[in-house]
Motif scaffolding. Structure first.
Motif, PDB file in Angstrom:
ATOM      1  N   VAL A  88      -3.461   0.254   8.381  1.00 47.68           N
ATOM      2  CA  VAL A  88      -3.616   0.664   6.985  1.00 47.68           C
ATOM      3  C   VAL A  88      -2.750  -0.227   6.097  1.00 47.68           C
ATOM      4  O   VAL A  88      -1.579  -0.467   6.387  1.00 47.68           O
ATOM      5  CB  VAL A  88      -3.230   2.152   6.810  1.00 47.68           C
ATOM      6  N   TRP A  89      -3.352  -0.698   5.002  1.00 50.31           N
ATOM      7  CA  TRP A  89      -2.673  -1.527   4.016  1.00 50.31           C
ATOM      8  C   TRP A  89      -2.870  -0.875   2.654  1.00 50.31           C
ATOM      9  O   TRP A  89      -3.969  -0.431   2.336  1.00 50.31           O
ATOM     10  CB  TRP A  89      -3.278  -2.920   3.982  1.00 50.31           C
ATOM     11  N   ILE A  90      -1.820  -0.817   1.843  1.00 46.20           N
ATOM     12  CA  ILE A  90      -1.929  -0.336   0.470  1.00 46.20           C
ATOM     13  C   ILE A  90      -1.436  -1.454  -0.434  1.00 46.20           C
ATOM     14  O   ILE A  90      -0.299  -1.920  -0.287  1.00 46.20           O
ATOM     15  CB  ILE A  90      -1.129   0.960   0.242  1.00 46.20           C
ATOM     16  N   ASN A  91      -2.300  -1.879  -1.348  1.00 51.98           N
ATOM     17  CA  ASN A  91      -1.986  -2.968  -2.279  1.00 51.98           C
ATOM     18  C   ASN A  91      -1.474  -4.204  -1.536  1.00 51.98           C
ATOM     19  O   ASN A  91      -0.475  -4.792  -1.885  1.00 51.98           O
ATOM     20  CB  ASN A  91      -0.963  -2.514  -3.337  1.00 51.98           C
ATOM     21  N   HIS A  92      -2.195  -4.564  -0.495  1.00 54.45           N
ATOM     22  CA  HIS A  92      -1.924  -5.758   0.316  1.00 54.45           C
ATOM     23  C   HIS A  92      -0.647  -5.679   1.131  1.00 54.45           C
ATOM     24  O   HIS A  92      -0.175  -6.675   1.649  1.00 54.45           O
ATOM     25  CB  HIS A  92      -1.898  -7.021  -0.545  1.00 54.45           C
TER      26      HIS A  92
END
Length: 141
Positions: free
Chosen positions: A98-102
């Motif tokens: 999982v990635w949030i805002n790169h």
């Protein structure tokens, strides 16, 4: 072309071509689009309007969610991606899927914070796996 032949993995010939095609498709805003999508530039991502993000990430669903106090990364993933609450969902986040805002995240219980997980424009770009993007607009900031 010599550099391309010597080190084909660096794609020296592809990058200028991609930049020119993006400029043709997106106009003068093309560089910002390239920076937001391929260079993990958060400032470019924050400057984009909803319509631009939807165009740039065409296959990404657009979610409008309420940000409740204590909303965790797993909560956001579950609401956007239908990831289960239990061990399987935690495992996806814990394993770096999982990635949030790169930015890769590996702590499912981390609480979402403005500025880090939520951009100044009220959006979060969520990626689960390699290519599964979601755009989240937080409604009650």
């Amino acid at each position: 072309m010599e550099q391309q032949r010597q080190e084909p993995g660096k794609r020296a010939a592809h990058k200028p071509l991609a930049a020119e095609v993006t400029k043709l498709v997106h106009g003068n805003e093309g560089k910002r689009c390239i920076n937001a999508r391929y260079h993990s530039n958060l400032q470019a991502l924050e400057q984009m309007r909803d319509a631009e993000l939807q165009e740039l990430f065409r296959d990404a669903p657009f979610h409008e969610l309420l940000l409740e106090p204590g909303t965790t990364i797993l909560d956001a993933c579950r609401r956007a991606e239908d990831i289960p609450q239990g061990p399987k969902g935690c495992h996806m986040v814990s394993e770096g899927a999982v990635w949030i805002n790169h930015s890769k995240t590996d702590s499912p219980e981390q609480v979402l914070t403005p500025g880090q997980h939520i951009l100044a424009n009220g959006l979060s770009l969520l990626r689960v796996g390699k290519k599964n993007f979601h755009i989240i607009r937080w409604l009650n900031l």
